[in-house]
Structure formats: structure tokens, C-alpha cells
Scaffold this motif. Structure first.
Motif, PDB file in Angstrom:
ATOM      1  N   PRO A 234       0.566 -11.383  -2.772  1.00  0.00           N
ATOM      2  CA  PRO A 234       1.104 -10.048  -2.979  1.00  0.00           C
ATOM      3  C   PRO A 234       1.454  -9.337  -1.649  1.00  0.00           C
ATOM      4  O   PRO A 234       0.964  -9.564  -0.868  1.00  0.00           O
TER       5      PRO A 234
ATOM      6  N   ILE B 228       3.291  -6.686   1.241  1.00  0.00           N
ATOM      7  CA  ILE B 228       4.459  -6.608   2.079  1.00  0.00           C
ATOM      8  C   ILE B 228       4.238  -6.931   3.689  1.00  0.00           C
ATOM      9  O   ILE B 228       5.125  -7.007   4.441  1.00  0.00           O
TER      10      ILE B 228
ATOM     11  N   ARG C 156       9.803  -5.513  -3.319  1.00  0.00           N
ATOM     12  CA  ARG C 156       8.518  -5.430  -3.321  1.00  0.00           C
ATOM     13  C   ARG C 156       8.153  -3.788  -2.993  1.00  0.00           C
ATOM     14  O   ARG C 156       6.745  -3.230  -3.424  1.00  0.00           O
TER      15      ARG C 156
END
Length: 397
Positions: free
Chosen positions: A350, A352, A395
Motif C-alpha cells: 500500500p 505512495i 491512491r
């Protein structure tokens, strides 16, 4: 007489130059031989003239090998060819063969400093001429040396011509050398030739489908490593480990499973245990890139992120040495490959951070991958960047 004294002086200076006396002694030898040839003309003393031309060629060759450029080597080639006018195969077969061998060495060195394949073709022809006379039965060790040297010339020819024909000829020459250079009789030469054979077989394997030749290459490299141990010669050991890793990685790409790729990664790491950035920067950077590519392929077949993390570290290590100024396209390729691995990490994690790093690496690659210079690479990298930016935007929502 005076000419004999000048010739003897040339011989003495040539021996001194070859034993470490340096270029000044070799220059004195050249001067003495040329003075001798002013008296010992072909018309008056053909045998002595040919001998002196041969010696002059040897002095010029030794000078040429220590200098950049090809001027001295061209002069050496001229002297050897002059000697061959008198020392024909019919008249003086042993001398003719020896000069053909020396001429081949000059041509091979010249080829290293010039483009094209003409000099290499001439060198191969000269080695083959010498081998017609210096047979295995008459001079087994010299025969093996020439077979090995012929193999090296054919290997270089293959790089410039493409195709597998020259590589097949090179592997045949190396195998001939190994008939005489056995492990029992000449262990260092046996190991060197096994390594050279491995190079030829690996290149054939890269150009063919299947894995047979690549497997033969790994066997040759592993044979070499029986003598080229780290304790005896760490540099040769590292070179052969790196060479072994290359066909293992190619086999791994063509087969299912991870065993060969795992072996390749271990062999690259073994080489990197000796090849440090400080001592062998170019080899170190290349091995880091190859290791990263192998780890990336392993990651495609294994779950988790450990292999991808290792690949990122290896690409970043390589980029410490790869200079955009010196090797712009290699630098750009490493940046793109790093970005690809980071993007794949982002798919499994998960957040960025990985996507941000991937976008930066893609943009770096595009600084050199311009549309004008490499349109296909530019398009592929631009598409990958666009996908990364789109996922990043998603995201961040």
C-alpha cells in the motif's frame, strides 16, 4: 664486421626491452636492425636479411603493444611480410610458420584498436596458415597456444559480424587446445581455455533457442572453477563466477522454476564479493545490474517483496557508478529498470512512496530516452510513467 655488430646490438637491446628495459631499449633495437638492413640487403645476404626483418618486426611489435595507435604495429606487419618474401613455406617452413604466427598476433592487436573485421579475418587466416606447418605432432604446446589464440580472434570476429558460424569455429579451436592443454599437464592454461570455451558456448546459446549450449557453457565455467579457486586467483575466480552467472540466468529465463535463477544470483554475488566499486568499478556496476535483473525475474516467480527489495538495492548500487555523462543510455536503461521494479513493489504494497520513487526514475530515464534519439524506448517509458502517475493519483484520493 660492422653489420654483424649492429645486428648483435639489436638482439641484445630487444632482449633487454622484452625483459623490462622499456621502450628506450626497444627503440635502440629498431635503430640497430634498420642500420643492419642497410648492409645486409636481400640481394647480397637473403637469409640474414630475412632474419633481421623478423627481428625488426618483433621489436616493432613489442613497441606497438606498449603504445596507443597502430603506427608501430603497421611497421611490424611490414617487416614480417618482408621476411615472408624470402622465408616461403617451400624454402623455410619452420620460419614461415613462426612469422605467420607473429603476423597474426600483430593483426589481432591492431584489430583491437580499429573497427571493422578485416584485420581479424587476416589474423585468423595467418593463424590457420601457421597451423598447417606447426602441427600438434611437431610442436604440441605451440599448436595448443595457436589454437587458443585463433579461438580468441574468432570470438572477436563473431562480435563484429553477428551469427553463430564464427562462434562455432571458436569453440572448435578452444576444444582443440584442450586436447593438449590438459588439466594434468597445464592446469592454469586448461582453466583459462575452459573459461574461453564457456564464453563462446554462452554466446552461441544466447543466439539459439533451447538451453543445450548454455548448459555446455555452465559446465565449461564450472570446470574452470576447479582450478580457478578464490585462494589461487581471486580475480580470475570472480571473472569466471560472473561468466557462469550469465548462462545460468539465460537458462532460468527459458525454464520454469527458480533453481537456475537462484544459482545465477549466487554466482553474481560471489563475483561481487571480490569485485568492489573501488577496485573494478565497471565490472562491479555491470554485475550489480545483471544481479538486479536476475532478482527481478525471480520476483516474478516468488511471492512477497524480498527479491524486489534486493533488486532495487542492486540497481541503485549500479547507478552510483553509471554516469549519465559517460554512459547516458546505459544510465537511462538502469533508471527505467529501477522504476519498473519499484512499480512492481507498489503493486504488492500500500501507500505512495514506491510509486513516487518509480515516477522519479522514469522521468530520469526520459531525460536521455528522448523521442528523437530512441523513439521506441521513449514511447514505452512514457507509457509506463503515465500508468504510474495514474495509479499515484488514484491512491492519493
Amino acid at each position: 664486421d660492422w653489420a654483424t655488430a649492429r645486428n648483435n646490438l639489436g638482439n641484445a637491446r630487444l632482449r633487454l626491452g622484452e625483459r623490462g628495459g622499456g621502450a628506450p631499449r626497444l627503440e635502440e633495437a629498431v635503430k640497430a636492425y634498420r642500420a643492419t638492413l642497410g648492409e645486409w640487403t636481400r640481394e647480397r645476404m637473403p637469409e640474414q636479411w630475412a632474419t633481421t626483418q623478423s627481428n625488426l618486426g618483433a621489436a616493432l611489435q613489442a613497441l606497438g603493444e606498449r603504445e596507443t595507435g597502430t603506427t608501430r604495429l603497421q611497421e611490424a606487419m611490414g617487416a614480417y611480410r618482408a621476411a615472408l618474401e624470402e622465408w616461403t613455406r617451400a624454402r623455410a617452413p619452420a620460419q614461415w610458420a613462426a612469422i605467420q604466427n607473429s603476423l597474426a598476433g600483430v593483426l589481432a592487436t591492431m584489430a583491437e584498436r580499429e573497427s571493422g573485421s578485416g584485420r581479424l579475418t587476416d589474423a585468423a587466416k595467418a593463424y590457420r596458415s601457421a597451423l598447417e606447418e606447426l602441427t600438434r605432432e611437431r610442436s604440441p604446446m605451440e599448436w595448443a597456444t595457436m589454437q587458443n589464440n585463433l579461438g580468441a580472434v574468432l570470438l572477436s570476429l563473431a562480435e563484429r559480424e553477428g551469427g553463430s558460424a564464427r562462434l562455432e569455429e571458436a569453440s572448435k579451436a578452444y576444444r582443440s587446445a584442450l586436447e593438449e592443454w590438459t588439466r594434468e599437464r597445464a592446469p592454469p592454461l586448461w582453466a583459462m581455455t575452459q573459461n574461453n570455451l564457456g564464453v563462446a558456448l554462452a554466446r552461441i546459446g544466447e543466439r539459439e533457442n533451447g538451453t543445450q549450449r548454455l548448459a555446455e557453457a555452465t559446465r565449461a565455467y564450472r570446470a574452470a572453477l576447479e582450478e580457478r579457486t578464490r585462494e589461487r586467483s581471486s580475480t580470475d575466480w570472480a571473472t569466471t563466477q560472473n561468466n557462469l552467472a550469465n548462462p545460468l540466468a539465460r537458462i532460468g529465463e527459458r525454464e520454469n522454476g527458480t533453481a537456475r535463477l537462484d544459482e545465477a544470483a549466487r554466482a553474481y554475488l560471489a563475483a561481487l564479493d571480490v569485485w568492489t566499486r573501488e577496485r573494478q568499478p565497471r565490472e562491479w556496476a555491470t554485475a550489480q545490474r545483471n544481479l538486479a535483473a536476475t532478482l527481478s525475474r525471480l520476483a516474478e516467480r516468488e511471492p512477497g517483496t524480498a527479491r524486489l527489495e534486493e533488486a532495487v538495492r542492486a540497481y541503485r548500487a549500479a547507478l552510483l557508478e553509471l554516469s549519465r555523462e559517460r554512459q547516458p543510455l546505459d544510465w537511462a536503461t538502469a533508471q527505467k529498470n529501477l522504476a519498473t521494479v519499484l512499480s512492481r513493489l507498489a503493486e504488492r504494497e500500500p501507500g505512495i512512496a514506491r510509486l513516487d520513487a518509480a515516477a522519479r526514475a522514469y522521468r530520469a530515464a526520459l531525460e536521455e530516452y528522448t523521442r528523437d534519439r530512441v523513439p521506441l524506448e521513449w514511447a514505452a517509458t512514457q507509457t509506463a510513467l503515465d500508468k504510474t502517475l495514474a495509479l499515484l493519483a488514484e491512491r492519493r484520493k
